[in-house]
Design a protein around this motif. Structure first.
Motif, PDB file in Angstrom:
ATOM      1  N   HIS A   3       0.837  -1.191   0.000  1.00 59.55           N
ATOM      2  CA  HIS A   3       0.000   0.000   0.000  1.00 59.55           C
ATOM      3  C   HIS A   3       0.874   1.243   0.000  1.00 59.55           C
ATOM      4  CE1 HIS A   3      -3.530  -2.449   0.724  1.00 59.55           C
ATOM      5  NE2 HIS A   3      -2.947  -3.000   1.772  1.00 59.55           N
ATOM      6  N   GLU A   4       0.380   2.312  -0.606  1.00 56.32           N
ATOM      7  CA  GLU A   4       1.083   3.585  -0.610  1.00 56.32           C
ATOM      8  C   GLU A   4       1.101   4.143   0.810  1.00 56.32           C
ATOM      9  OE1 GLU A   4       3.327   6.565  -1.881  1.00 56.32           O
ATOM     10  OE2 GLU A   4       2.619   4.998  -3.235  1.00 56.32           O
ATOM     11  N   LEU A   5       2.233   4.686   1.226  1.00 56.39           N
ATOM     12  CA  LEU A   5       2.375   5.200   2.590  1.00 56.39           C
ATOM     13  C   LEU A   5       2.361   6.719   2.638  1.00 56.39           C
ATOM     14  CD1 LEU A   5       2.830   4.502   5.568  1.00 56.39           C
ATOM     15  CD2 LEU A   5       5.280   4.402   5.115  1.00 56.39           C
ATOM     16  N   ASN A   6       3.066   7.366   1.724  1.00 55.68           N
ATOM     17  CA  ASN A   6       3.152   8.821   1.718  1.00 55.68           C
ATOM     18  C   ASN A   6       2.111   9.361   0.744  1.00 55.68           C
ATOM     19  OD1 ASN A   6       4.437  11.152   2.733  1.00 55.68           O
ATOM     20  ND2 ASN A   6       5.600  11.370   0.838  1.00 55.68           N
ATOM     21  N   VAL A   7       0.893   9.618   1.229  1.00 54.10           N
ATOM     22  CA  VAL A   7      -0.220   9.886   0.323  1.00 54.10           C
ATOM     23  C   VAL A   7      -1.296  10.711   1.025  1.00 54.10           C
ATOM     24  CG1 VAL A   7      -1.421   7.747   0.953  1.00 54.10           C
ATOM     25  CG2 VAL A   7      -1.828   8.757  -1.290  1.00 54.10           C
ATOM     26  N   VAL A 267       0.723  19.988  10.041  1.00 54.83           N
ATOM     27  CA  VAL A 267       1.684  19.012  10.571  1.00 54.83           C
ATOM     28  C   VAL A 267       2.081  18.022   9.478  1.00 54.83           C
ATOM     29  CG1 VAL A 267       2.014  17.092  12.178  1.00 54.83           C
ATOM     30  CG2 VAL A 267       0.970  19.215  12.971  1.00 54.83           C
ATOM     31  N   ALA A 268       1.096  17.552   8.717  1.00 49.21           N
ATOM     32  CA  ALA A 268       1.383  16.596   7.641  1.00 49.21           C
ATOM     33  C   ALA A 268       2.349  17.193   6.625  1.00 49.21           C
ATOM     34  CB  ALA A 268       0.075  16.180   6.960  1.00 49.21           C
ATOM     35  N   VAL A 278       4.045  10.335   5.463  1.00 47.25           N
ATOM     36  CA  VAL A 278       2.788  10.708   6.105  1.00 47.25           C
ATOM     37  C   VAL A 278       1.597  10.281   5.257  1.00 47.25           C
ATOM     38  CG1 VAL A 278       1.380  12.588   7.045  1.00 47.25           C
ATOM     39  CG2 VAL A 278       3.879  12.715   7.184  1.00 47.25           C
ATOM     40  N   THR A 279       0.700   9.544   5.873  1.00 48.28           N
ATOM     41  CA  THR A 279      -0.605   9.290   5.278  1.00 48.28           C
ATOM     42  C   THR A 279      -1.580  10.295   5.887  1.00 48.28           C
ATOM     43  OG1 THR A 279      -0.220   6.923   4.946  1.00 48.28           O
ATOM     44  CG2 THR A 279      -2.511   7.644   5.044  1.00 48.28           C
TER      45      THR A 279
END
Length: 326
Positions: A3-7, A267-268, A278-279
């Motif tokens: 799965h994509e994590l930084n999205v 924050v993201a 960051v998700t």
């Protein structure tokens, strides 16, 4: 396929009739009650007593869920098992919300038992010290001590996830920053639901009318109260101003109409600029901490599928990093 994590994710589920009804109820009850009570210490005491009465009403939990109060060292809280077959070698350390003066592990069981099931591990829900008697520093001290206690019980840092909602989301971020600054081994991930991240004098302008639950003026009043005598731009006081370099992957979740939405998003963005995966999820028209209403809210239940996918992505990312390092 991982799965994509930084999205960035904006779930496209149709808003349920339950969500529409809950937003209406919150707008007619919680928002005006908060506006009236959260003005002085006496009002806060009344609000706290009301929440304490709610804790005494036994919640309906599935038969496969177990709650076990525990104390280790000076840390008190409860172990939450969301079902059989959990990996007892791993744990989620959970910090409940409540603006640092209301709520407890008991009020947040609709989140913690589902989080345990989604994460496939037990949750330790910490009963940390809160205002108006205690300070932000004491709450953070309890969180850090609980983390150290888990390490002392034999949990490896990479087998611990930190999570929290609202004020507990604030505490999650502050704990991660403090652990990093102290050179402590860091947990594998952090999960923040509707985090309260900006306790500075910045005025909130987004969603001040559309938020069905939180009055912006009362949030700002509480921020002034908790930061009295403190540097409100200190990242441990206002994590929105933190440098997140070296922090593990984060999942930050908010509702599109929340008054806290923009500070969660900031924050993201900031964490990504510091190299953090960051998700960020923004759920359409969901109220503050909507997973707490999962007993009656379909979107609240769907959220925990997203948690499972995030933790799978963290596992894939960590495994890939380990292979590359080898």
């Amino acid at each position: 396929m991982g799965h994509e994590l930084n999205v960035d994710i904006r779930p496209e589920y149709p808003v349920s009739w339950q969500a529409a009804a809950i937003n209406g109820v919150l707008r007619g009850t919680m928002k005006p009650i908060s506006t009236i009570l959260v003005r002085n210490t006496a009002g806060m005491a009344v609000a706290s007593r009301i929440m304490c009465l709610g804790e005494r009403v036994p919640g309906i939990l599935p038969k496969h869920v177990s709650i076990v109060p525990d104390r280790f060292g000076s840390c008190t809280g409860e172990w939450v098992h969301g079902g059989p077959g959990l990996d007892e070698g791993k744990v989620v350390l959970y910090f409940h919300g409540g603006a640092y003066f209301v709520c407890s592990p008991a009020t947040h069981r609709p989140i913690t038992w589902r989080l345990s099931a989604a994460a496939g591990r037990p949750v330790f829900s910490l009963d940390y010290r809160q205002g108006p008697v205690h300070s932000l520093a004491e709450s953070l001290s309890d969180a850090l001590q609980a983390y150290e206690c888990l390490l002392g019980l034999g949990y490896a840092a990479q087998d611990i996830v930190l999570a929290g909602d609202s004020a507990g989301g604030h505490l999650t971020l502050a704990t991660l920053l403090a652990l990093r600054d102290r050179g402590m081994p860091l947990p594998t991930a952090g999960l923040c639901l509707s985090p309260w991240t900006d306790l500075s004098s910045s005025r909130r302008r987004a969603n001040i009318w559309s938020d069905p639950m939180l009055p912006a003026g009362r949030v700002e009043w509480l921020a002034r109260r908790w930061t009295d005598g403190l540097d409100c731009f200190d990242p441990l006081v206002s994590p929105v101003y933190g440098d997140y370099t070296g922090i593990p992957p984060l999942m930050i979740v908010t509702g599109s109409t929340e008054v806290l939405r923009d500070e969660a998003r900031r924050v993201a963005v900031s964490a990504r600029e510091n190299g953090v995966q960051v998700t960020y999820e923004e759920w359409n028209r969901m109220p503050h901490i909507f997973p707490l209403l999962a007993d009656v809210l379909p979107e609240g239940r769907l959220f925990f599928d997203h948690v499972s996918r995030f933790l799978d992505a963290v596992h894939d990312h960590t495994s890939a990093s380990g292979v590359e390092a080898a």
